[in-house]
Motif scaffolding. Structure first.
Motif, PDB file in Angstrom:
ATOM      1  N   ALA A   7       0.859  -1.188   0.000  1.00  0.00           N
ATOM      2  CA  ALA A   7       0.000   0.000   0.000  1.00  0.00           C
ATOM      3  C   ALA A   7       0.890   1.231   0.000  1.00  0.00           C
ATOM      4  O   ALA A   7       2.086   1.165   0.305  1.00  0.00           O
ATOM      5  N   PHE A   8       0.285   2.382  -0.362  1.00  0.00           N
ATOM      6  CA  PHE A   8       0.979   3.669  -0.316  1.00  0.00           C
ATOM      7  C   PHE A   8       0.355   4.530   0.780  1.00  0.00           C
ATOM      8  O   PHE A   8      -0.855   4.432   1.055  1.00  0.00           O
ATOM      9  N   SER A   9       1.177   5.379   1.395  1.00  0.00           N
ATOM     10  CA  SER A   9       0.652   6.328   2.380  1.00  0.00           C
ATOM     11  C   SER A   9       1.562   7.549   2.422  1.00  0.00           C
ATOM     12  O   SER A   9       2.632   7.561   1.818  1.00  0.00           O
ATOM     13  N   HIS A  10       1.117   8.584   3.185  1.00  0.00           N
ATOM     14  CA  HIS A  10       1.864   9.846   3.276  1.00  0.00           C
ATOM     15  C   HIS A  10       2.167  10.190   4.728  1.00  0.00           C
ATOM     16  O   HIS A  10       1.797  11.268   5.198  1.00  0.00           O
ATOM     17  N   PRO A  11       2.873   9.356   5.485  1.00  0.00           N
ATOM     18  CA  PRO A  11       3.197   9.775   6.850  1.00  0.00           C
ATOM     19  C   PRO A  11       4.234  10.885   6.839  1.00  0.00           C
ATOM     20  O   PRO A  11       5.206  10.843   6.079  1.00  0.00           O
ATOM     21  N   ASN A  12       4.006  11.887   7.704  1.00  0.00           N
ATOM     22  CA  ASN A  12       4.958  12.996   7.824  1.00  0.00           C
ATOM     23  C   ASN A  12       5.274  13.634   6.469  1.00  0.00           C
ATOM     24  O   ASN A  12       6.414  14.004   6.183  1.00  0.00           O
ATOM     25  N   LYS A  13       4.244  13.704   5.607  1.00  0.00           N
ATOM     26  CA  LYS A  13       4.335  14.369   4.295  1.00  0.00           C
ATOM     27  C   LYS A  13       5.312  13.681   3.348  1.00  0.00           C
ATOM     28  O   LYS A  13       5.777  14.287   2.382  1.00  0.00           O
ATOM     29  N   LEU A  14       5.641  12.422   3.617  1.00  0.00           N
ATOM     30  CA  LEU A  14       6.567  11.669   2.781  1.00  0.00           C
ATOM     31  C   LEU A  14       5.833  10.486   2.164  1.00  0.00           C
ATOM     32  O   LEU A  14       5.217   9.702   2.884  1.00  0.00           O
ATOM     33  N   LEU A  15       5.870  10.381   0.829  1.00  0.00           N
ATOM     34  CA  LEU A  15       5.224   9.247   0.179  1.00  0.00           C
ATOM     35  C   LEU A  15       5.998   7.975   0.518  1.00  0.00           C
ATOM     36  O   LEU A  15       7.205   7.889   0.270  1.00  0.00           O
TER      37      LEU A  15
END
Length: 1001
Positions: free
Chosen positions: A397-405
């Motif tokens: 999966a993809f996510s954006h924790p701490n504004k990082l892809l």
């Protein structure tokens, strides 16, 4: 902690105000010194107040009033702190109870007690509520009938108590109740986490929710058990003929009837995709599928032999086909090399697109994941190969924790890992599962980012990005292969699982309590394989089971409908919806894929049906279907579609074959030179017969429209007239417009509330010719903020009532924007070149940003980057950090040689859907900028003889750009490269007797 500090600080200040220094010293030492370990500087400053004759000499305390007013302010602040604490969410307001609620609870209690009797009687004798009920021995003395008891009310005579058998709401031998999720926190981390005002997920809860709200054991498949604080029981299980407000006799427990209330629908809703529109021959069995998030006819497929393919469903073309291959065997671990030598067979477990569609990931059954970058058409490039897990990689999966892809993976080695999507660096490793991890589900609520994971032993865990261990340890229904998914709006959580015995479950979770909210029925008793499911439209669930696709309404546990897609499906077909739910991909027995469509999906597919593969390879876009909505906005509500193409209320995703990620495009300042190997054909629309347009109903009080926008829901147009009056046109649901969205086929209604009032801005002491009208809609369309040279007004969109007015000129507001995550925070651009960050709730300017030299003409927030981009009449762009409101970068527009901007030239900005790139609109140019470096990625400049640009905007999917010009023409560009695709001339939509204005958007 902050609550205690505020209370003790107030006590300290009151003692100082009374000049009781001994008391103040005692409070300082006993109550406040404990906080010195957290903020030593603050404690020193508090201590220094003892040296002042009047502590109000301290600048921060200069506005301190008397004790009464100070306590009132403190109580307001304490209330905000308590309301922001997730532990108290939904617990601070006394619930509304119906008159029949107490009687319903007594019914349930007595029936449950009677169920536990050793010798239950058909007509029990109930003496009192103060002790538990128990029927006497069969031959024992009978107690007096409670029929005349005023507390219990009237009871029926003998025989009135219905039997509590297999068809009642309770079973004689209830199944064991699973351990509670405890607000998703039954196994809390020893590390303390600060309370965060966020979504409903209770990552900080510590009391088992099921102990506070006991739940009925879910053993009866005919009953949907609601939560303990719901009144659905009395509604759902009440016999036919009894109204909601009837007080039932105490010893009558209503029995649900099969076929009533939750009966299966005999015809599927029209918005479900059920018509077989395409057949794709994959050649091997599809294991996972995913539609592109923006170009919604592009389907990514992974198969059981390790192949991946990219299909254009509209034209039935396979754009990309790749066999499994390790890109760099020397970089692989020895266990992977040994495994491949021993058995080279590899299967794809999961394929998935990144949120912006610029990347896609493939998880294989052997150790590795591969990340590709997608550049439009058939252009796919190798991006990253990661030796992620020992054994199979079961999900990605993809996510954006701490504004990082980031890329998230899980595997047979019982771990979850998080990787930087740009370079493959490992960020986190989550350990704690005792079996292979089967799936991951990243999500965020407000500012809380987390990951759900499921293992094949049925355990569900949740993780924050902090390496501090899991926050959840719970068993999922089915206790084997389980996947989790949120509804599209992120507000409802579902899971689907299949046990080793083939028993399948779909359930909805109550996030705040960590409990199963409802269990959906209708599965085959023994599913032949692991059931896959998906959600769509925030309304429907779908699962592949029993050689068919089954659908549920999210609010109804009984199946809505099912169909077999004209046959040929496997026992548990793989399924996947596209983003708007108009298409559904289903795997078939013969190694193929069926594309099912509703009416919107059919139109979407037809627009691309005749595209050739060669055209896609050369990045030639098809003739664009002009979005009637965007065209309407750009040209005073005149919508257009090119002849022979379908009218749609939403811009078609993937209209351009060259849908390269903007981040991968090399910066070019001027338009690319023509490539003679490619034929770029411009579509000219000149005649009314070539387009569909409509004229919005008029208001006699309005002569000129100054601003025009669509609501975020897409079902209305809001306009601001030059005389400060707002107009709202709404589309209604009808036979010709089933979804109620904006369309050029049906005229909207000029809407007003029943009170007849109008939303009218303050225009006191302003010159209408010099005023700069501006307005902004809140994200949920509930409020509009507006100004026409005077005070700023905040209106309620439902009632048109003025909620507040503030900031009288000078300076006057020239541009307005709501903060994307807090409707109380407003960015206000001023004609004195400043930007004011204003908090509506406390009526206070939080920050004043200075960086421009002329009035502000554009503002746009990015919630992904946490920045505000501003533009001004000085042709300058500025980027501001929204955490501290510091200016990060600034750059002036590159005005083309020979072009001199007018004195009142506006510069507008609008973010791309990826929230990283933004569109810049100036009368001399269109440009695409990258935010972090403020680099110009693309620029389009009209010819010297062309009319000036008056406005431009992205289409709703950010694939196209619509621009209006001073001569009333409208042009359509592809967003990826700003290449002109279509020109709509005013003769196509404007009657000769209508005047048009340069700034009428």
């Amino acid at each position: 902690m902050k609550i205690f500090f505020e209370i003790r600080k107030q006590k300290y200040l009151e003692a100082l105000d009374k000049h009781d220094r001994s008391k103040a010293v005692e409070i300082l030492v006993k109550d406040l010194k404990v906080f010195a370990t957290f903020n030593e500087e603050l404690f020193k400053e508090i201590t220094q107040l003892l040296t002042l004759e009047n502590f109000r000499e301290n600048e921060q305390l200069s506005k301190y009033g008397d004790t009464k007013s100070a306590r009132a302010i403190m109580l307001v602040e304490l209330k905000k702190l308590i309301e922001a604490n997730p532990l108290f969410r939904d617990k601070l307001q006394f619930p509304n109870l119906k008159n029949s609620r107490l009687r319903t609870l007594i019914n349930q209690s007595l029936n449950w007690q009677h169920q536990l009797c050793k010798n239950p009687r058909p007509n029990p004798d109930i003496k009192t509520l103060f002790v538990d009920h128990s029927c006497g021995q069969p031959n024992g003395a009978r107690a007096p009938s409670p029929a005349n008891n005023p507390l219990l009310g009237s009871l029926p005579k003998a025989g009135g108590f219905p039997p509590l058998g297999a068809h009642g709401p309770f079973q004689p031998t209830p199944a064991q109740v699973p351990a509670p999720l405890a607000g998703w926190m039954s196994n809390p981390s020893p590390v303390t986490h600060p309370a965060v005002s966020g979504g409903a997920i209770g990552l900080g809860a510590s009391i088992p929710a099921a102990l506070k709200h006991p739940r009925t054991p879910p053993t009866n498949p005919s009953v949907d058990y609601p939560s303990g604080d719901s009144d659905h029981v009395s509604k759902r299980t009440r016999p036919m003929g009894i109204s909601d407000e009837v007080n039932l006799p105490v010893n009558v427990m209503p029995v649900p009837f099969q076929g009533h209330g939750h009966s299966q629908a005999f015809s599927a809703p029209d918005d479900l995709p059920r018509a077989v529109a395409r057949m794709l021959n994959q050649g091997s069995s599809p294991m996972s599928m995913d539609f592109h998030p923006l170009q919604q006819t592009l389907l990514l497929v992974g198969t059981n032999v390790g192949d991946i393919a990219l299909w254009e469903a509209g034209s039935r073309e396979r754009l990309v086909a790749k066999n499994f291959k390790v890109w760099d065997l020397t970089a692989c671990s020895m266990p992977l090399q040994a495994a491949l030598v021993k058995d080279p067979a590899v299967s794809v477990n999961r394929v998935i697109w990144s949120p912006d569609g610029s990347l896609f990931g493939v998880a294989y059954s052997r150790h590795i994941v591969q990340i590709y970058s997608y550049h439009g058409g058939d252009e796919v490039r190798q991006h990253l190969e990661i030796d992620a897990h020992v054994g199979g990689v079961n999900d990605i999966a993809f996510s954006h924790p701490n504004k990082l892809l980031c890329v998230i993976t899980c595997g047979d080695d019982k771990t979850i890992k998080v990787w930087d999507a740009s370079n493959g660096t490992k960020q986190y490793t989550f350990e704690g599962h005792e079996a292979s991890v089967y799936s991951v589900c990243p999500h965020y609520k407000e500012n809380i980012q987390f990951i759900f994971s499921t293992a094949i032993d049925g355990k569900i865990k949740a993780w924050l990005y902090d390496n501090m261990g899991s926050r959840v340890d719970y068993e999922a229904p089915g206790r084997w292969c389980t996947t989790m998914a949120y509804s599209a709006d992120g507000t409802r959580l579902f899971s689907c699982g299949t046990s080793k015995d083939g028993e399948s479950f779909i359930v909805e979770w109550n996030e705040s309590e960590g409990a199963v909210k409802r269990t959906y029925q209708g599965f085959r008793k023994r599913s032949l394989g692991v059931v896959q499911f998906d959600t769509t439209k925030n309304k429907y669930l779908a699962a592949g089971d029993d050689f068919s696709i089954k659908f549920w309404d999210m609010d109804n546990i009984q199946p809505l409908t099912s169909f077999d897609a004209d046959g040929g499906l496997p026992a548990s077909p793989r399924i996947r919806f596209n983003k708007d739910g108009s298409l559904l991909a289903v795997s078939t027995n013969d190694n193929g894929i069926k594309i099912l469509a509703n009416s919107d999906g059919m139109r979407l597919l037809r627009t691309l049906e005749n595209l050739s593969y060669d055209a896609l390879r050369t990045a030639e876009a098809p003739k664009p279907t002009i979005n009637p909505i965007s065209a309407a906005a750009a040209a005073a509500a005149a919508a257009a579609t090119s002849a022979g193409l379908a009218d749609r209320s939403v811009a078609i995703a993937g209209m351009n074959g060259d849908a390269r990620s903007l981040g991968d495009v090399k910066p070019r300042i001027t338009e690319e030179p023509s490539d003679k190997s490619k034929i770029w054909k411009l579509t000219e629309i000149n005649e009314p017969s070539q387009c569909r347009s409509l004229r919005l109903p008029e208001n006699l009080r309005v002569t000129k429209i100054s601003r025009l926008i669509f609501t975020n829901s897409g079902n209305a147009i809001l306009a601001l007239a030059s005389n400060a009056i707002h107009l709202l046109w709404k589309w209604q649901r009808s036979d010709r417009n089933s979804n109620g969205k904006a369309t050029a086929s049906v005229a909207p209604q000029l809407w007003q509330p029943s009170s007849g009032i109008l939303m009218t801005n303050d225009v006191a002491d302003t010159n209408p010719e010099e005023a700069v009208p501006c307005f902004a809609l809140s994200k949920n369309d509930s409020y509009v903020m507006s100004a026409s040279g005077g005070k700023i007004s905040l209106f309620n969109m439902m009632t048109f009532k003025t909620m507040a007015t503030f900031m009288p000129p000078p300076p006057a507001a020239t541009f307005l924007a709501f903060h994307p995550q807090d409707n109380n925070i407003i960015a206000i651009g001023m004609d004195d070149s400043t930007i004011q960050i204003y908090n509506v709730r406390v009526d206070e300017v939080k920050s004043k940003l200075k960086g421009h030299s002329k009035r502000i003409t554009g503002l746009a927030f990015s919630h992904v980057l946490s920045v505000l981009v501003s533009s001004g009449a000085d042709s300058q762009l500025c980027v501001w950090n929204t955490d501290g409101w510091e200016k990060q970068k600034a750059r002036f527009l590159q005005v083309p040689a020979g072009r001199t901007p007018t004195a009142l030239s506006d510069t507008r900005v609008q973010f791309h859907q990826d929230q990283i790139h933004f569109l810049v609109v100036h009368e001399t140019q269109l440009a695409i900028y990258e935010t972090t470096k403020l680099d110009c990625m693309k620029q389009w400049v009209p010819r010297d003889s062309s009319a000036l640009i008056t406005h431009a905007t992205f289409s709703c999917d950010s694939q196209l750009v619509y621009a209006s010009f001073l001569d009333a023409s409208v042009c359509v560009f592809t967003a990826a490269n700003l290449r002109l695709r279509c020109r709509i001339n005013p003769s196509a939509y404007l009657p000769t007797n209508i005047r048009y204005f340069a700034r009428s958007f």
